[in-house]
Design a protein around this motif. Structure first.
Motif, PDB file in Angstrom:
ATOM      1  N   PRO A   1      -3.827   7.992  -2.828  1.00  0.00           N
ATOM      2  CA  PRO A   1      -3.463   6.796  -2.084  1.00  0.00           C
ATOM      3  C   PRO A   1      -3.377   5.592  -2.988  1.00  0.00           C
ATOM      4  O   PRO A   1      -4.098   5.463  -3.960  1.00  0.00           O
ATOM      5  CB  PRO A   1      -4.618   6.638  -1.061  1.00  0.00           C
ATOM      6  N   GLU A   2      -2.461   4.695  -2.656  1.00  0.00           N
ATOM      7  CA  GLU A   2      -2.319   3.448  -3.394  1.00  0.00           C
ATOM      8  C   GLU A   2      -2.897   2.293  -2.617  1.00  0.00           C
ATOM      9  O   GLU A   2      -2.520   1.153  -2.783  1.00  0.00           O
ATOM     10  CB  GLU A   2      -0.828   3.193  -3.674  1.00  0.00           C
ATOM     11  N   LEU A   3      -3.817   2.569  -1.724  1.00  0.00           N
ATOM     12  CA  LEU A   3      -4.401   1.507  -0.912  1.00  0.00           C
ATOM     13  C   LEU A   3      -5.455   0.747  -1.721  1.00  0.00           C
ATOM     14  O   LEU A   3      -6.122   1.336  -2.527  1.00  0.00           O
ATOM     15  CB  LEU A   3      -5.043   2.116   0.349  1.00  0.00           C
TER      16      LEU A   3
ATOM     17  N   GLY B   1      -0.755   8.005   3.243  1.00  0.00           N
ATOM     18  CA  GLY B   1      -1.479   7.454   2.100  1.00  0.00           C
ATOM     19  C   GLY B   1      -2.477   8.423   1.506  1.00  0.00           C
ATOM     20  O   GLY B   1      -3.106   8.116   0.487  1.00  0.00           O
TER      21      GLY B   1
ATOM     22  N   ALA C   1       0.813  -1.214   0.000  1.00  0.00           N
ATOM     23  CA  ALA C   1       0.000   0.000   0.000  1.00  0.00           C
ATOM     24  C   ALA C   1       0.851   1.270   0.000  1.00  0.00           C
ATOM     25  O   ALA C   1       0.320   2.362  -0.166  1.00  0.00           O
ATOM     26  CB  ALA C   1      -0.932   0.011   1.212  1.00  0.00           C
ATOM     27  N   LEU C   2       2.155   1.115   0.203  1.00  0.00           N
ATOM     28  CA  LEU C   2       3.037   2.272   0.246  1.00  0.00           C
ATOM     29  C   LEU C   2       3.674   2.521  -1.115  1.00  0.00           C
ATOM     30  O   LEU C   2       3.833   1.601  -1.924  1.00  0.00           O
ATOM     31  CB  LEU C   2       4.148   2.044   1.290  1.00  0.00           C
TER      32      LEU C   2
END
Length: 252
Positions: A250-252, A188, A105-106
């Motif tokens: 965010p890449e979540l 995020g 997710a980072l």
């Protein structure tokens, strides 16, 4: 859409994600099992430390005693004590495996946050548990023993004593993860300090609900847990304000 051993390409990421979860869980469980085995040989010392505040409260108030109420209660509690102590000893590895699982997710350039996040989680967990043990226990246990009529003597099972102690220690330790979670969500781009400030009134209600769930059913213990959580929430607002990445997706 191509197939690979009957599995479509679109399904592979989920499968790989589940495999990653399995591997991280196995490593954390193995670390806990090893620590649990070692701690089992020090059961008496660990047990004395865990229930020490309850025994002191019973002695000071002269309102009751600990007792074994079931035949298997003794051996079962030995295993529970070893498991709890094993978790605390293995907590650095457990938190590291957790953040390694969260790593996708980072952003790639933020991977260097993993070790500090794991370290911060461990330190905050131990601080929260220590706060519960050395500060809260001195208030909660005497209070709980003295709210009943004076002619009533308490017979506290060792299972109940260990269960209450465990619930409070883990509850305080996990609740003290709030700054780390806030930092992660802020980096995020999911929250910012303005969101947290506007949400404060709802956070107060949520914190008291969490405190009611994690503590014995009395207002004193709930209040004693809620106050540090509110302070941590305020501290988390500052952390997010200092570290939030403006304009990022965010890449979540």
């Amino acid at each position: 859409m191509t197939q690979n051993n009957g599995i479509s390409d679109s399904e592979m990421p989920l499968i790989e994600h589940l495999k990653e979860l399995r591997d991280r869980f196995v490593r954390a469980a193995l670390a806990m099992a090893i620590c649990m085995l070692v701690c089992f040989f020090f059961y008496k010392e660990i047990w004395g430390f865990l229930v020490g505040p309850i025994i002191d409260a019973l002695h000071d108030t002269q309102r009751g005693e600990l007792a074994q109420l079931r035949l298997l209660e003794g051996i079962i509690n030995q295993l529970k004590v070893a498991a709890l102590a094993g978790f605390f000893c293995a907590s650095p590895i457990v938190f590291y495996q957790f953040w390694q699982f969260i790593a996708p997710a980072l952003y790639p350039k933020e991977k260097h946050f993993l070790l500090p996040l794991a370290l911060a989680s461990t330190v905050l967990f131990l601080i929260g548990s220590s706060f519960g043990y050395f500060v809260i226990f001195d208030f909660i246990f005497p209070f709980l023993l003295t709210v009943s009529p004076e002619d009533v003597k308490a017979t506290i099972s060792i299972d109940d004593a260990l269960g209450t102690t465990t619930k409070l220690l883990l509850g305080f330790g996990l609740c003290f993860q709030l700054p780390v979670i806030a930092f992660f969500l802020g980096r995020g781009g999911l929250i910012d300090h303005k969101d947290m400030t506007q949400f404060f009134r709802y956070a107060v209600v949520g914190i008291f609900v969490i405190a009611a769930f994690l503590t014995p059913p009395d207002p004193i213990s709930q209040f004693l847990m809620a106050v540090p959580l509110l302070s941590l929430y305020g501290f988390s607002i500052i952390i997010v304000w200092l570290t939030h990445k403006k304009g990022t997706e965010p890449e979540l």
